[in-house]
Motif scaffolding. Structure first.
Motif, PDB file in Angstrom:
ATOM      1  N   GLU A 256      44.189   3.448  39.678  1.00 26.54           N
ATOM      2  CA  GLU A 256      44.301   4.428  38.584  1.00 26.54           C
ATOM      3  C   GLU A 256      43.004   5.232  38.461  1.00 26.54           C
ATOM      4  O   GLU A 256      43.036   6.453  38.297  1.00 26.54           O
ATOM      5  CB  GLU A 256      44.631   3.728  37.266  1.00 26.54           C
ATOM      6  CG  GLU A 256      44.825   4.673  36.109  1.00 26.54           C
ATOM      7  CD  GLU A 256      45.998   5.643  36.283  1.00 26.54           C
ATOM      8  OE1 GLU A 256      45.965   6.724  35.659  1.00 26.54           O
ATOM      9  OE2 GLU A 256      46.932   5.333  37.049  1.00 26.54           O
ATOM     10  N   ASN A 257      41.859   4.555  38.562  1.00 27.14           N
ATOM     11  CA  ASN A 257      40.570   5.265  38.525  1.00 27.14           C
ATOM     12  C   ASN A 257      40.484   6.291  39.652  1.00 27.14           C
ATOM     13  O   ASN A 257      40.013   7.406  39.451  1.00 27.14           O
ATOM     14  CB  ASN A 257      39.403   4.286  38.643  1.00 27.14           C
ATOM     15  CG  ASN A 257      39.186   3.466  37.394  1.00 27.14           C
ATOM     16  OD1 ASN A 257      39.706   3.786  36.336  1.00 27.14           O
ATOM     17  ND2 ASN A 257      38.434   2.401  37.520  1.00 27.14           N
ATOM     18  N   LEU A 258      40.917   5.904  40.842  1.00 29.40           N
ATOM     19  CA  LEU A 258      40.873   6.810  41.979  1.00 29.40           C
ATOM     20  C   LEU A 258      41.738   8.045  41.755  1.00 29.40           C
ATOM     21  O   LEU A 258      41.309   9.166  42.013  1.00 29.40           O
ATOM     22  CB  LEU A 258      41.328   6.088  43.257  1.00 29.40           C
ATOM     23  CG  LEU A 258      40.379   5.030  43.794  1.00 29.40           C
ATOM     24  CD1 LEU A 258      41.048   4.246  44.912  1.00 29.40           C
ATOM     25  CD2 LEU A 258      39.097   5.665  44.283  1.00 29.40           C
ATOM     26  N   ARG A 259      42.942   7.822  41.275  1.00 37.07           N
ATOM     27  CA  ARG A 259      43.852   8.953  41.012  1.00 37.07           C
ATOM     28  C   ARG A 259      43.288   9.883  39.957  1.00 37.07           C
ATOM     29  O   ARG A 259      43.273  11.106  40.122  1.00 37.07           O
ATOM     30  CB  ARG A 259      45.218   8.434  40.554  1.00 37.07           C
ATOM     31  CG  ARG A 259      46.240   8.330  41.632  1.00 37.07           C
ATOM     32  CD  ARG A 259      47.645   8.112  41.079  1.00 37.07           C
ATOM     33  NE  ARG A 259      47.768   6.987  40.166  1.00 37.07           N
ATOM     34  CZ  ARG A 259      47.876   5.723  40.551  1.00 37.07           C
ATOM     35  NH1 ARG A 259      47.849   5.408  41.825  1.00 37.07           N
ATOM     36  NH2 ARG A 259      47.986   4.761  39.671  1.00 37.07           N
ATOM     37  N   VAL A 260      42.822   9.314  38.858  1.00 42.52           N
ATOM     38  CA  VAL A 260      42.301  10.122  37.756  1.00 42.52           C
ATOM     39  C   VAL A 260      41.076  10.917  38.201  1.00 42.52           C
ATOM     40  O   VAL A 260      40.994  12.133  37.961  1.00 42.52           O
ATOM     41  CB  VAL A 260      41.963   9.235  36.535  1.00 42.52           C
ATOM     42  CG1 VAL A 260      41.157   9.999  35.505  1.00 42.52           C
ATOM     43  CG2 VAL A 260      43.231   8.674  35.917  1.00 42.52           C
ATOM     44  N   MET A 261      40.144  10.262  38.868  1.00 44.70           N
ATOM     45  CA  MET A 261      38.930  10.957  39.303  1.00 44.70           C
ATOM     46  C   MET A 261      39.250  12.075  40.289  1.00 44.70           C
ATOM     47  O   MET A 261      38.689  13.163  40.213  1.00 44.70           O
ATOM     48  CB  MET A 261      37.942   9.976  39.934  1.00 44.70           C
ATOM     49  CG  MET A 261      37.392   8.937  38.981  1.00 44.70           C
ATOM     50  SD  MET A 261      36.618   9.619  37.495  1.00 44.70           S
ATOM     51  CE  MET A 261      35.337  10.610  38.194  1.00 44.70           C
ATOM     52  N   ARG A 262      40.167  11.821  41.209  1.00 43.23           N
ATOM     53  CA  ARG A 262      40.533  12.836  42.192  1.00 43.23           C
ATOM     54  C   ARG A 262      41.175  14.038  41.514  1.00 43.23           C
ATOM     55  O   ARG A 262      40.808  15.190  41.775  1.00 43.23           O
ATOM     56  CB  ARG A 262      41.478  12.247  43.248  1.00 43.23           C
ATOM     57  CG  ARG A 262      41.895  13.264  44.304  1.00 43.23           C
ATOM     58  CD  ARG A 262      42.779  12.653  45.359  1.00 43.23           C
ATOM     59  NE  ARG A 262      44.000  12.066  44.847  1.00 43.23           N
ATOM     60  CZ  ARG A 262      45.083  12.769  44.480  1.00 43.23           C
ATOM     61  NH1 ARG A 262      45.093  14.073  44.540  1.00 43.23           N
ATOM     62  NH2 ARG A 262      46.150  12.137  44.033  1.00 43.23           N
ATOM     63  N   ARG A 263      42.089  13.779  40.613  1.00 40.26           N
ATOM     64  CA  ARG A 263      42.783  14.877  39.928  1.00 40.26           C
ATOM     65  C   ARG A 263      41.833  15.672  39.033  1.00 40.26           C
ATOM     66  O   ARG A 263      41.903  16.899  38.995  1.00 40.26           O
ATOM     67  CB  ARG A 263      43.962  14.336  39.138  1.00 40.26           C
ATOM     68  CG  ARG A 263      45.088  13.869  40.040  1.00 40.26           C
ATOM     69  CD  ARG A 263      46.219  13.255  39.274  1.00 40.26           C
ATOM     70  NE  ARG A 263      47.274  12.816  40.181  1.00 40.26           N
ATOM     71  CZ  ARG A 263      48.221  11.974  39.850  1.00 40.26           C
ATOM     72  NH1 ARG A 263      48.270  11.471  38.630  1.00 40.26           N
ATOM     73  NH2 ARG A 263      49.136  11.625  40.728  1.00 40.26           N
ATOM     74  N   LEU A 264      40.957  14.972  38.323  1.00 40.41           N
ATOM     75  CA  LEU A 264      39.993  15.672  37.470  1.00 40.41           C
ATOM     76  C   LEU A 264      39.040  16.543  38.289  1.00 40.41           C
ATOM     77  O   LEU A 264      38.558  17.563  37.805  1.00 40.41           O
ATOM     78  CB  LEU A 264      39.178  14.674  36.644  1.00 40.41           C
ATOM     79  CG  LEU A 264      39.901  13.985  35.497  1.00 40.41           C
ATOM     80  CD1 LEU A 264      39.011  12.910  34.879  1.00 40.41           C
ATOM     81  CD2 LEU A 264      40.333  14.991  34.441  1.00 40.41           C
ATOM     82  N   SER A 265      38.790  16.134  39.521  1.00 39.81           N
ATOM     83  CA  SER A 265      37.887  16.885  40.385  1.00 39.81           C
ATOM     84  C   SER A 265      38.595  18.010  41.143  1.00 39.81           C
ATOM     85  O   SER A 265      37.943  18.770  41.845  1.00 39.81           O
ATOM     86  CB  SER A 265      37.231  15.941  41.394  1.00 39.81           C
ATOM     87  OG  SER A 265      36.473  14.971  40.718  1.00 39.81           O
ATOM     88  N   GLY A 266      39.912  18.063  41.015  1.00 41.51           N
ATOM     89  CA  GLY A 266      40.670  19.102  41.705  1.00 41.51           C
ATOM     90  C   GLY A 266      40.748  18.906  43.210  1.00 41.51           C
ATOM     91  O   GLY A 266      40.919  19.863  43.964  1.00 41.51           O
ATOM     92  N   LEU A 267      40.626  17.650  43.651  1.00 46.85           N
ATOM     93  CA  LEU A 267      40.660  17.344  45.077  1.00 46.85           C
ATOM     94  C   LEU A 267      42.033  16.819  45.481  1.00 46.85           C
ATOM     95  O   LEU A 267      42.772  16.260  44.669  1.00 46.85           O
ATOM     96  CB  LEU A 267      39.603  16.286  45.417  1.00 46.85           C
ATOM     97  CG  LEU A 267      38.150  16.659  45.134  1.00 46.85           C
ATOM     98  CD1 LEU A 267      37.244  15.457  45.344  1.00 46.85           C
ATOM     99  CD2 LEU A 267      37.720  17.819  46.019  1.00 46.85           C
ATOM    100  N   THR A 268      42.353  16.988  46.750  1.00 47.36           N
ATOM    101  CA  THR A 268      43.571  16.401  47.307  1.00 47.36           C
ATOM    102  C   THR A 268      43.221  15.051  47.931  1.00 47.36           C
ATOM    103  O   THR A 268      42.047  14.740  48.149  1.00 47.36           O
ATOM    104  CB  THR A 268      44.164  17.305  48.399  1.00 47.36           C
ATOM    105  OG1 THR A 268      43.238  17.369  49.502  1.00 47.36           O
ATOM    106  CG2 THR A 268      44.452  18.701  47.866  1.00 47.36           C
ATOM    107  N   GLN A 269      44.241  14.274  48.245  1.00 47.11           N
ATOM    108  CA  GLN A 269      44.001  13.027  48.956  1.00 47.11           C
ATOM    109  C   GLN A 269      43.339  13.308  50.302  1.00 47.11           C
ATOM    110  O   GLN A 269      42.468  12.559  50.737  1.00 47.11           O
ATOM    111  CB  GLN A 269      45.309  12.261  49.163  1.00 47.11           C
ATOM    112  CG  GLN A 269      45.839  11.611  47.918  1.00 47.11           C
ATOM    113  CD  GLN A 269      47.086  10.797  48.194  1.00 47.11           C
ATOM    114  OE1 GLN A 269      47.761  10.960  49.195  1.00 47.11           O
ATOM    115  NE2 GLN A 269      47.401   9.900  47.258  1.00 47.11           N
TER     116      GLN A 269
END
Length: 86
Positions: free
Chosen positions: A14-27
């Motif tokens: 969940e931390n990984l998903r949230v941080m990635r989305r907040l940063s505007g990055l893709t997987q």
């Protein structure tokens, strides 16, 4: 109290998903920064695999957050940071 392994994977993913989305990055962006395939990173983000210490270190720098967000125990983070600073 230590988290059970399954609980830890859920929190970390969940931390990984949230941080990635907040940063505007893709997987794909994050996987490239970690020198992983997108599918390998996706497995970590989906809770199928755990973040290794070195990747936790890289993620903490990528997102500018404490490494503890991606490690099971704060002590783990302190140990690995000492090793990396040698």
């Amino acid at each position: 109290m230590l988290l059970q392994y399954a609980d830890f994977l859920a929190v970390t993913s969940e931390n990984l998903r949230v941080m990635r989305r907040l940063s505007g990055l893709t997987q794909e962006d994050v996987a490239e920064a970690l020198l992983l395939s997108r599918s390998a990173y996706a497995g970590t983000e989906q809770g199928r695999t755990c973040v290794g210490f070195y990747n936790a270190y890289l993620l903490s720098h990528l997102y500018n957050v404490p490494m503890e967000l991606f490690t099971k125990e704060k002590q783990d983070a302190k140990i690995i940071l000492r090793i990396l600073s040698l």
